[in-house]
Design an enzyme around this catalytic site. Structure first.
Site, PDB file in Angstrom:
ATOM      1  N   SER A   1       0.794  -1.080   0.166  1.00 51.40           N
ATOM      2  CA  SER A   1       0.020   0.022   0.086  1.00 51.40           C
ATOM      3  C   SER A   1       0.867   1.260  -0.051  1.00 51.40           C
ATOM      4  O   SER A   1       1.724   1.414   0.900  1.00 51.40           O
ATOM      5  CB  SER A   1      -0.745   0.020   1.190  1.00 51.40           C
ATOM      6  OG  SER A   1      -1.317   1.157   1.548  1.00 51.40           O
TER       7      SER A   1
ATOM      8  N   HIS B   1      -1.234  -1.574  -4.369  1.00 49.10           N
ATOM      9  CA  HIS B   1      -2.257  -1.250  -3.549  1.00 49.10           C
ATOM     10  C   HIS B   1      -2.414   0.339  -3.515  1.00 49.10           C
ATOM     11  O   HIS B   1      -1.744   1.089  -2.809  1.00 49.10           O
ATOM     12  CB  HIS B   1      -2.422  -2.005  -2.212  1.00 49.10           C
ATOM     13  CG  HIS B   1      -3.895  -1.560  -1.462  1.00 49.10           C
ATOM     14  ND1 HIS B   1      -4.801  -2.583  -1.825  1.00 49.10           N
ATOM     15  CD2 HIS B   1      -4.161  -0.861  -0.342  1.00 49.10           C
ATOM     16  CE1 HIS B   1      -5.811  -2.251  -0.836  1.00 49.10           C
ATOM     17  NE2 HIS B   1      -5.377  -1.196  -0.062  1.00 49.10           N
TER      18      HIS B   1
ATOM     19  N   ASP C   1      -4.833   3.424  -1.867  1.00 51.91           N
ATOM     20  CA  ASP C   1      -5.842   3.702  -0.859  1.00 51.91           C
ATOM     21  C   ASP C   1      -6.557   5.208  -1.300  1.00 51.91           C
ATOM     22  O   ASP C   1      -5.774   6.252  -1.163  1.00 51.91           O
ATOM     23  CB  ASP C   1      -5.276   3.709   0.571  1.00 51.91           C
ATOM     24  CG  ASP C   1      -5.023   2.485   1.000  1.00 51.91           C
ATOM     25  OD1 ASP C   1      -6.004   1.376   0.854  1.00 51.91           O
ATOM     26  OD2 ASP C   1      -3.766   2.027   1.269  1.00 51.91           O
TER      27      ASP C   1
ATOM     28  N   MET D   1      -9.297   7.858  -0.390  1.00 55.74           N
ATOM     29  CA  MET D   1     -10.078   8.317   0.795  1.00 55.74           C
ATOM     30  C   MET D   1     -10.435   9.794   0.620  1.00 55.74           C
ATOM     31  O   MET D   1      -9.715  10.681  -0.064  1.00 55.74           O
ATOM     32  CB  MET D   1      -9.237   8.356   2.083  1.00 55.74           C
ATOM     33  CG  MET D   1      -8.472   7.049   2.270  1.00 55.74           C
ATOM     34  SD  MET D   1      -7.445   7.128   4.119  1.00 55.74           S
ATOM     35  CE  MET D   1      -6.674   5.530   3.822  1.00 55.74           C
TER      36      MET D   1
ATOM     37  N   HIS E   1      -8.292   0.564  -3.795  1.00 52.51           N
ATOM     38  CA  HIS E   1      -9.256   0.531  -2.659  1.00 52.51           C
ATOM     39  C   HIS E   1     -10.005   1.877  -2.535  1.00 52.51           C
ATOM     40  O   HIS E   1      -9.473   2.697  -2.112  1.00 52.51           O
ATOM     41  CB  HIS E   1      -8.576  -0.094  -1.505  1.00 52.51           C
ATOM     42  CG  HIS E   1      -9.415  -0.048  -0.521  1.00 52.51           C
ATOM     43  ND1 HIS E   1      -8.495  -0.248   0.998  1.00 52.51           N
ATOM     44  CD2 HIS E   1     -10.635  -0.005   0.043  1.00 52.51           C
ATOM     45  CE1 HIS E   1      -9.470  -0.346   1.747  1.00 52.51           C
ATOM     46  NE2 HIS E   1     -10.853  -0.439   1.259  1.00 52.51           N
TER      47      HIS E   1
ATOM     48  N   MET F   1     -12.221   4.020  -0.594  1.00 49.33           N
ATOM     49  CA  MET F   1     -12.896   4.571   0.883  1.00 49.33           C
ATOM     50  C   MET F   1     -13.748   5.761   0.616  1.00 49.33           C
ATOM     51  O   MET F   1     -12.983   6.771   1.075  1.00 49.33           O
ATOM     52  CB  MET F   1     -11.633   4.511   1.704  1.00 49.33           C
ATOM     53  CG  MET F   1     -11.277   3.034   2.151  1.00 49.33           C
ATOM     54  SD  MET F   1      -9.679   3.239   2.994  1.00 49.33           S
ATOM     55  CE  MET F   1      -8.662   3.284   1.506  1.00 49.33           C
TER      56      MET F   1
ATOM     57  N   MET G   1     -11.333  -5.887   5.763  1.00 52.68           N
ATOM     58  CA  MET G   1     -10.459  -5.057   6.540  1.00 52.68           C
ATOM     59  C   MET G   1      -9.956  -5.712   7.770  1.00 52.68           C
ATOM     60  O   MET G   1     -10.830  -5.926   8.612  1.00 52.68           O
ATOM     61  CB  MET G   1     -11.357  -3.843   6.687  1.00 52.68           C
ATOM     62  CG  MET G   1     -11.630  -2.780   5.556  1.00 52.68           C
ATOM     63  SD  MET G   1      -9.845  -2.720   4.553  1.00 52.68           S
ATOM     64  CE  MET G   1      -8.915  -1.665   5.840  1.00 52.68           C
TER      65      MET G   1
ATOM     66  N   GLY H   1      -8.937   4.094   7.197  1.00 53.92           N
ATOM     67  CA  GLY H   1      -8.396   5.539   7.339  1.00 53.92           C
ATOM     68  C   GLY H   1      -6.888   5.880   7.440  1.00 53.92           C
ATOM     69  O   GLY H   1      -6.343   6.858   6.990  1.00 53.92           O
TER      70      GLY H   1
ATOM     71  N   GLY I   1      -0.518   1.758   9.447  1.00 58.02           N
ATOM     72  CA  GLY I   1       0.269   1.684  10.667  1.00 58.02           C
ATOM     73  C   GLY I   1      -0.588   1.243  11.994  1.00 58.02           C
ATOM     74  O   GLY I   1       0.039   1.590  13.126  1.00 58.02           O
TER      75      GLY I   1
ATOM     76  N   ASP J   1      -6.450  -6.682   4.577  1.00 59.01           N
ATOM     77  CA  ASP J   1      -5.723  -5.090   4.741  1.00 59.01           C
ATOM     78  C   ASP J   1      -5.912  -4.714   5.980  1.00 59.01           C
ATOM     79  O   ASP J   1      -6.852  -4.329   6.454  1.00 59.01           O
ATOM     80  CB  ASP J   1      -6.583  -4.461   3.720  1.00 59.01           C
ATOM     81  CG  ASP J   1      -5.937  -2.840   3.515  1.00 59.01           C
ATOM     82  OD1 ASP J   1      -4.823  -2.604   3.979  1.00 59.01           O
ATOM     83  OD2 ASP J   1      -6.513  -2.045   2.563  1.00 59.01           O
TER      84      ASP J   1
ATOM     85  N   GLY K   1      -2.411  -3.974   9.057  1.00 60.33           N
ATOM     86  CA  GLY K   1      -1.793  -4.474  10.117  1.00 60.33           C
ATOM     87  C   GLY K   1      -1.122  -5.688   9.744  1.00 60.33           C
ATOM     88  O   GLY K   1      -0.646  -6.572  10.525  1.00 60.33           O
TER      89      GLY K   1
HETATM   90  C1  DX5 Z   1      -6.156   1.538   5.631  1.00 63.17           C
HETATM   91  C2  DX5 Z   1      -5.655   1.184   4.061  1.00 63.17           C
HETATM   92  C3  DX5 Z   1      -4.577   0.204   4.196  1.00 63.17           C
HETATM   93  C4  DX5 Z   1      -3.262   0.727   4.823  1.00 63.17           C
HETATM   94  C5  DX5 Z   1      -2.636  -0.509   5.225  1.00 63.17           C
HETATM   95  O1  DX5 Z   1      -7.470   2.169   5.734  1.00 63.17           O
HETATM   96  O2  DX5 Z   1      -6.551   0.488   3.556  1.00 63.17           O
HETATM   97  O3  DX5 Z   1      -4.417  -0.085   2.744  1.00 63.17           O
HETATM   98  O4  DX5 Z   1      -2.528   1.343   3.893  1.00 63.17           O
HETATM   99  O5  DX5 Z   1      -1.359   0.170   6.187  1.00 63.17           O
HETATM  100  P1  DX5 Z   1      -0.687  -1.174   6.982  1.00 63.17           P
HETATM  101  O6  DX5 Z   1      -0.489  -2.075   6.419  1.00 63.17           O
HETATM  102  O7  DX5 Z   1       0.394   0.061   7.601  1.00 63.17           O
HETATM  103  O8  DX5 Z   1      -1.539  -1.348   8.262  1.00 63.17           O
HETATM  104 ZN    ZN Z   2      -6.235  -0.353   1.458  1.00 62.84          ZN
END
Ligand code: DX5
Ligand code: ZN
Length: 212
Positions: free
Chosen positions: A6, A31, A33, A35, A64, A66, A135, A140, A143, A173, A175
């Site tokens: 990501s 990937h 994201d 938002m 992805h 959001m 998820m 959002g 980390g 997706d 952690g």
């Molecule tokens: C969170 C995103 C993830 C995020 C994952 O809303 O959808 O794709 O970047 O980041 P890590 O791998 O650090 O949890």
């Molecule tokens: Zn994502």
């Protein structure tokens, strides 16, 4: 295990070289994201930046979304020809229609479930999609800590997939790291997203390899 870094955790001042570096390091998808500050409490990038990423990425994009107003965003990203567009179950009222629209645009449709969303509703759309994105954090931010009760949900979805659409992939997706990857694999996951684990490491190739 397929691996999709990501770019949320990439160095945005050097986004182009970061994307090229993870592609060279052997990832399967990039990937992205997206938002909108409404569906999630954060803002990231839109089609202008993603178009630039698409031009230099040597691996296909996994987008992805959001966002609220899913349909207008879907139409902005279809011309960028990603491999997957993932839309949230919680947001789209006419999910079946939107899935068909993505499919008819020659893009593989995927549906995302937030951590609190039951897998029950997938029953009626599972045959129409190529991937379920589960998820394992609240969307959002990168980390965040992996939510462990997601394993049961993965197994339930795997069982539904075996019965209804064995070709459908499971992506997780949030952690993901070298500590939870083995259990994710055992639970039936085909693809993981990893942001901070990969971009926070000093060797992208090693980090991707450790997840694969
Ligand atoms: C969170 C995103 C993830 C995020 C994952 O809303 O959808 O794709 O970047 O980041 P890590 O791998 O650090 O949890
Ligand atoms: Zn994502």
């Amino acid at each position: 295990m397929l691996v999709a870094p990501s770019i949320l955790s990439a160095d945005f001042l050097n986004l182009g070289s970061e994307v090229q570096a993870v592609c060279r390091a052997g990832c399967d998808y990039v990937h992205i994201d997206v938002m909108d500050g409404h569906f999630v409490p954060n803002l990231t990038i839109g089609p202008l930046v993603v178009q630039k990423v698409a031009q230099i990425a040597s691996k296909p994009l996994d987008i992805h979304l959001m966002v609220e107003n899913v349909s207008s965003f879907v139409d902005m990203f279809i011309p960028l020809n990603p491999e997957f567009i993932s839309i949230h179950f919680e947001e789209e009222k006419h999910l079946h229609r939107m899935i068909a629209h993505i499919r008819n645009s020659n893009i593989r449709p995927s549906v995302v479930l937030n951590p609190h969303t039951s897998e029950e509703g997938l029953k009626y759309i599972l045959e129409d999609i190529d991937m379920v994105l589960i998820m394992s954090v609240n969307p959002g931010f990168g980390g965040q800590q992996f939510i462990p009760n997601i394993y049961k949900k993965i197994q339930n979805i795997k069982n539904m997939i075996i019965q209804k659409n064995p070709n459908c992939l499971i992506e997780v997706d949030g952690g993901v790291n070298d500590k939870n990857i083995a259990l994710l694999k055992q639970s039936g996951v085909d693809m993981v997203v990893a942001g901070s684990y990969i971009f926070g490491s000093d060797n992208y190739e090693k980090a991707i390899f450790s997840l694969r």
